[in-house]
Design an enzyme around this catalytic site. Structure first.
Site, short mmCIF file in Angstrom:
data_model
loop_
_atom_site.label_atom_id
_atom_site.label_comp_id
_atom_site.label_asym_id
_atom_site.label_seq_id
_atom_site.Cartn_x
_atom_site.Cartn_y
_atom_site.Cartn_z
N CYS A 116 46.56 -97.50 -2.99
CA CYS A 116 46.60 -96.60 -4.14
C CYS A 116 46.30 -97.31 -5.45
O CYS A 116 46.02 -96.67 -6.46
CB CYS A 116 47.96 -95.92 -4.22
SG CYS A 116 48.29 -94.98 -2.74
N HIS A 256 49.03 -92.79 -11.10
CA HIS A 256 48.70 -92.50 -9.71
C HIS A 256 49.47 -91.26 -9.28
O HIS A 256 50.65 -91.11 -9.61
CB HIS A 256 49.08 -93.70 -8.83
CG HIS A 256 48.94 -93.41 -7.37
ND1 HIS A 256 47.78 -92.89 -6.83
CD2 HIS A 256 49.81 -93.56 -6.33
CE1 HIS A 256 47.95 -92.73 -5.54
NE2 HIS A 256 49.17 -93.12 -5.20
N ASN A 286 47.88 -86.58 -2.94
CA ASN A 286 47.68 -88.01 -3.15
C ASN A 286 46.37 -88.42 -2.46
O ASN A 286 46.31 -88.50 -1.24
CB ASN A 286 48.88 -88.76 -2.55
CG ASN A 286 48.78 -90.27 -2.72
OD1 ASN A 286 47.75 -90.80 -3.12
ND2 ASN A 286 49.86 -90.96 -2.40
O1 UT7 Z 1 50.76 -93.42 -2.77
C1 UT7 Z 1 51.22 -94.50 -2.05
C2 UT7 Z 1 52.63 -94.75 -2.28
N1 UT7 Z 1 53.41 -93.69 -1.71
C3 UT7 Z 1 54.37 -93.12 -2.44
O2 UT7 Z 1 54.52 -93.41 -3.59
C4 UT7 Z 1 55.25 -92.11 -1.74
C5 UT7 Z 1 56.69 -92.37 -2.09
N2 UT7 Z 1 57.61 -91.53 -1.37
C6 UT7 Z 1 57.75 -90.20 -1.59
O3 UT7 Z 1 57.02 -89.62 -2.37
C7 UT7 Z 1 58.89 -89.49 -0.92
O4 UT7 Z 1 59.72 -90.43 -0.30
C8 UT7 Z 1 58.46 -88.42 0.12
C9 UT7 Z 1 57.81 -87.25 -0.57
C10 UT7 Z 1 57.53 -89.04 1.14
C11 UT7 Z 1 59.69 -87.87 0.85
O5 UT7 Z 1 60.62 -87.36 -0.07
P1 UT7 Z 1 62.13 -87.86 -0.07
O6 UT7 Z 1 62.80 -87.12 -1.15
O7 UT7 Z 1 62.17 -89.35 -0.12
O8 UT7 Z 1 62.63 -87.32 1.32
P2 UT7 Z 1 63.34 -88.14 2.49
O9 UT7 Z 1 62.33 -88.92 3.26
O10 UT7 Z 1 64.53 -88.85 1.95
O11 UT7 Z 1 63.84 -86.97 3.39
C12 UT7 Z 1 64.90 -86.05 2.95
C13 UT7 Z 1 65.11 -85.00 4.03
C14 UT7 Z 1 65.23 -85.59 5.43
O12 UT7 Z 1 66.12 -84.76 6.15
P3 UT7 Z 1 67.67 -85.19 6.33
O13 UT7 Z 1 67.64 -86.51 7.04
O14 UT7 Z 1 68.22 -85.29 4.94
O15 UT7 Z 1 68.23 -84.07 7.12
C15 UT7 Z 1 63.86 -85.45 6.03
O16 UT7 Z 1 63.87 -85.36 7.42
O17 UT7 Z 1 63.95 -84.15 4.08
C16 UT7 Z 1 63.43 -84.15 5.42
N3 UT7 Z 1 61.97 -84.01 5.32
C17 UT7 Z 1 61.35 -82.83 5.18
N4 UT7 Z 1 61.84 -81.57 5.13
C18 UT7 Z 1 60.93 -80.58 4.97
C19 UT7 Z 1 61.04 -84.99 5.30
N5 UT7 Z 1 59.81 -84.46 5.17
C20 UT7 Z 1 59.98 -83.12 5.10
C21 UT7 Z 1 59.11 -82.04 4.96
N6 UT7 Z 1 59.61 -80.80 4.90
N7 UT7 Z 1 57.77 -82.21 4.86
#
Ligand code: UT7
Length: 329
Positions: A116, A256, A286
């Site tokens: 990125c 970004h 992204n």
């Molecule tokens: O560009 C390159 C660099 N990349 C980045 O900068 C990305 C950085 N990371 C992020 O943007 C975020 O971490 C994500 C958008 C990928 C995920 O968001 P988050 O707020 O960190 O969610 P999480 O992974 O902590 O998941 C929270 C909950 C989990 O459920 P439980 O364990 O709390 O029951 C996940 O299983 O949300 C669940 N979950 C979803 N639910 C609905 C994960 N993905 C999804 C989804 N829809 N698509």
């Protein structure tokens, strides 16, 4: 002798026609529109569809827009630097393929792999070729066909990424409006959180790697998120400080587009109100190396000569950085 500096003198962009909306994704994986919007800010992404199409097929129209706008013969281009993690092939470089497709027969070029942050790294590199006096016209293109490496059964990654390309032309200037300063960083110990497990020399492609889905992007989202919030905000603040700039001096932040919450944190740290921040994540998602030039493309008509613009990125590697540009036209 007058110092030669590098200015961005044109922008081009391309996004594919096909839209993949949050509602489409609701039918593919266990997710929903509200979750995606509240956690990322994304509403839809563009996807490059069609047999035999790769990253070069998006980079070419982005660069051709520049050639049209500047009435340039492709033979005038000296060098093409292509930032991508989704090259058409492992080799040769996509830059070579692009040069062939646009007829840039006098250009040399290479690909830059910095995920990125690829566009920022390539921009800084291209600027140095101009500053050295060696080359007059350098194209820097950020392009990724992320749909080629995304597992559309993995809800944690498929909601984020999209396809697109953005390009800029760099030319020499003796004026005050040029690429002023950059701070670029990398830390390979972060590779465990965001990478592709197979397909490289450590683990070449086999039937087993394909069955284990190891040719898709692997991301530990929460860990990347924590590093990204700190990395992008810290480096942007460091760049302002080293150049005695404050938020009041900045016309635009070009962050970004990985996650709206990371963008907000960086803008807050720099003391910038939201109306100074370019945000198009809602419509493209992204696009990895393409996010920054696609912002410049979308906002080009609003930019004014002399505007202070800060570009900032964080991504796989880890790689991150920030660049201060004084807009040249
Ligand atoms: O560009 C390159 C660099 N990349 C980045 O900068 C990305 C950085 N990371 C992020 O943007 C975020 O971490 C994500 C958008 C990928 C995920 O968001 P988050 O707020 O960190 O969610 P999480 O992974 O902590 O998941 C929270 C909950 C989990 O459920 P439980 O364990 O709390 O029951 C996940 O299983 O949300 C669940 N979950 C979803 N639910 C609905 C994960 N993905 C999804 C989804 N829809 N698509």
């Amino acid at each position: 002798m007058q110092k030669i500096s590098a200015a961005i003198t044109a922008v081009g962009g391309y996004v594919p026609e096909t839209r993949l909306t949050n509602f489409d994704l609701e039918k593919m994986v266990d997710t929903n529109n509200e979750w995606i919007i509240s956690r990322t800010g994304i509403e839809e992404r563009r996807i490059l569809k069609g047999p035999g199409l790769g990253s070069s097929d998006m980079a070419v129209p982005a660069i051709e827009e520049i050639l049209r706008k500047k009435k340039l013969d492709p033979k005038e281009i000296d060098c093409i630097i292509c930032a991508t993690v989704t090259p058409d092939m492992v080799f040769p470089a996509t830059a070579n393929i692009i040069a062939d497709k646009i007829g840039a027969t006098n250009a040399w070029g290479f690909d830059m792999s910095a995920a990125c942050s690829g566009f920022l790294f390539a921009l800084s590199t291209g600027a140095m070729y101009i500053e050295s006096g060696r080359y007059k016209k350098v194209i820097v293109v950020g392009v990724d066909k992320m749909s080629a490496i995304i597992d559309y059964t993995d809800r944690a990654t498929c909601i984020i990424f999209g396809d697109g390309a953005g390009a800029v032309l760099l030319e020499a200037t003796e004026e005050e409006n040029y690429i002023k300063d950059s701070i670029l960083k990398s830390d390979g110990s972060g590779r465990q959180f965001l990478h592709m497990k197979a397909g490289g020399s450590v683990k070449p492609a086999t039937v087993e790697t394909v069955l284990a889905k190891e040719h898709f992007a692997y991301q530990e989202g929460q860990s990347v998120f924590k590093f990204a919030v700190k990395g992008m905000a810290d480096v942007s603040a460091e760049l302002l400080e080293r150049n005695n700039l404050t938020g009041d001096d900045i016309a635009w932040l070009v962050p970004h587009q990985a996650n709206l919450r990371i963008i907000d944190a960086t803008a807050n740290r720099m003391g910038l109100s939201k109306d100074k921040v370019m945000i198009n994540i809602q419509k493209y998602g992204n696009t990895t190396a393409a996010t920054l030039p696609l912002c410049l493309w979308d906002w080009e008509s609003q930019l004014k000569k002399g505007d202070n613009i800060i570009l900032a990125a964080f991504g796989g590697g880890f790689t991150w950085g920030a660049t201060w540009v004084k807009w040249a036209y």
